[in-house]
Design an enzyme around this catalytic site. Structure first.
Site, PDB file in Angstrom:
ATOM      1  N   CYS A 189       0.836  -1.196   0.000  1.00  0.00           N
ATOM      2  CA  CYS A 189       0.000   0.000   0.000  1.00  0.00           C
ATOM      3  C   CYS A 189       0.872   1.247   0.000  1.00  0.00           C
ATOM      4  CB  CYS A 189      -0.919  -0.013   1.217  1.00  0.00           C
ATOM      5  SG  CYS A 189      -1.867   1.509   1.430  1.00  0.00           S
ATOM      6  N   ASP A 196       0.084  -6.167  -0.381  1.00  0.00           N
ATOM      7  CA  ASP A 196      -1.023  -6.462  -1.290  1.00  0.00           C
ATOM      8  C   ASP A 196      -0.612  -7.669  -2.126  1.00  0.00           C
ATOM      9  OD1 ASP A 196      -2.549  -4.214  -0.479  1.00  0.00           O
ATOM     10  OD2 ASP A 196      -1.435  -2.921  -1.843  1.00  0.00           O
TER      11      ASP A 196
END
Length: 281
Positions: A189, A196
């Site tokens: 992120c 992620d």
């Protein structure tokens, strides 16, 4: 570090900050991030985008009250056009959806229309919204990306910093059309640096791309801080720049966080994405 990590638009986000959860409908909870923020450093501008596409969101935690006060649930699928002015920041989306929890709506269509109106206003672009009752989707099979998986190559990797130069000279002499898949896509992120996790499918026609070079390039996202949508556009842009395929589609499906998964795709040819969830979703 992305060149725009200190962009003023990011300072205004609730992402990475303590926030209160609101149980009652509040459209102002939605927050936008200008797509131009990461596109302009790549030389991409609204009047000459080299791709079309969408950000497909799946909403797993959507609930509201009916006119009798009885809670209702549904699974939502949102498709936000890639030519919208803004992308929608995911934590704000989660907070916005939570605001439906104790709000009365006349019926499911009223919920759908509210979502479509608010998301289109935030993104400043076209949005489609579908809501599914649970019995409509129960028993759906787990999907898989079609294509040759890159991940079993016997190669040694010791660098995990983003490096587009892995694609330098990766285009060979043979002309092919192929789909390549990796489940090793991992970025972080932009704000919180939380991981992620995703799978990516790359379908192209043109000079054959060296599979080892492409895998090294994808693995180099491992310490890279950028939103899902931005990573997919970077992959598309880098492959076009270094390998110059005639046609290219990049489609990533990320694991869910906070009841949401984000699945961006970008293409310069006809493409209809399959939206079934993958094994890790």
């Amino acid at each position: 570090m992305s060149s725009y990590q200190n962009h003023k638009a990011l300072a205004e986000l609730t992402l990475g900050k303590p926030t209160a959860y609101c149980d009652y409908y509040d459209a102002t909870l939605l927050q936008a991030v200008p797509r131009s923020m990461n596109r302009e450093p790549l030389g991409l501008y609204p009047d000459n985008l080299p791709f079309h596409g969408a950000d497909i969101w799946t909403l797993y935690e959507l609930s509201w009250l009916n006119s009798n006060g009885l809670p209702q649930v549904a699974v939502g699928e949102i498709s936000l056009n890639a030519d919208s002015i803004n992308l929608i920041e995911s934590k704000s989306f989660k907070l916005y959806l939570n605001s439906f929890n104790q709000t009365i709506f006349a019926d499911k269509e009223s919920v759908r229309m509210t979502l479509q109106r608010d998301l289109a206003a935030c993104a400043q672009g076209n949005v489609s919204v579908a809501l599914y009752d649970l019995d409509e989707i129960t028993g759906q099979p787990i999907s898989n990306f079609n294509g040759e998986c890159l991940d079993k190559q016997d190669i040694r990797i010791d660098s995990y910093e983003f490096n587009a130069d892995y694609l330098q000279g990766a285009a060979g002499k043979d002309h092919v059309e192929e789909s390549l898949v990796s489940h090793l896509l991992k970025s972080n992120c932009l704000i919180t640096h939380q991981p992620d996790w995703g799978s990516v499918q790359i379908h192209y026609r043109g000079p054959q791309i060296d599979h080892e070079a492409l895998l090294r390039y994808l693995v180099s996202f491992r310490h890279h801080n950028e939103f899902h949508e931005q990573c997919v556009e970077r992959i598309f842009n880098d492959i076009m720049r270094f390998c110059q395929p005639e046609t290219l589609t990049v489609y990533a499906r990320y694991t869910r966080r906070g009841g949401l998964d984000i699945n961006p795709w970008r293409s310069n040819t006809d493409f209809v994405p399959l939206t079934g969830r993958l094994a890790r979703q």
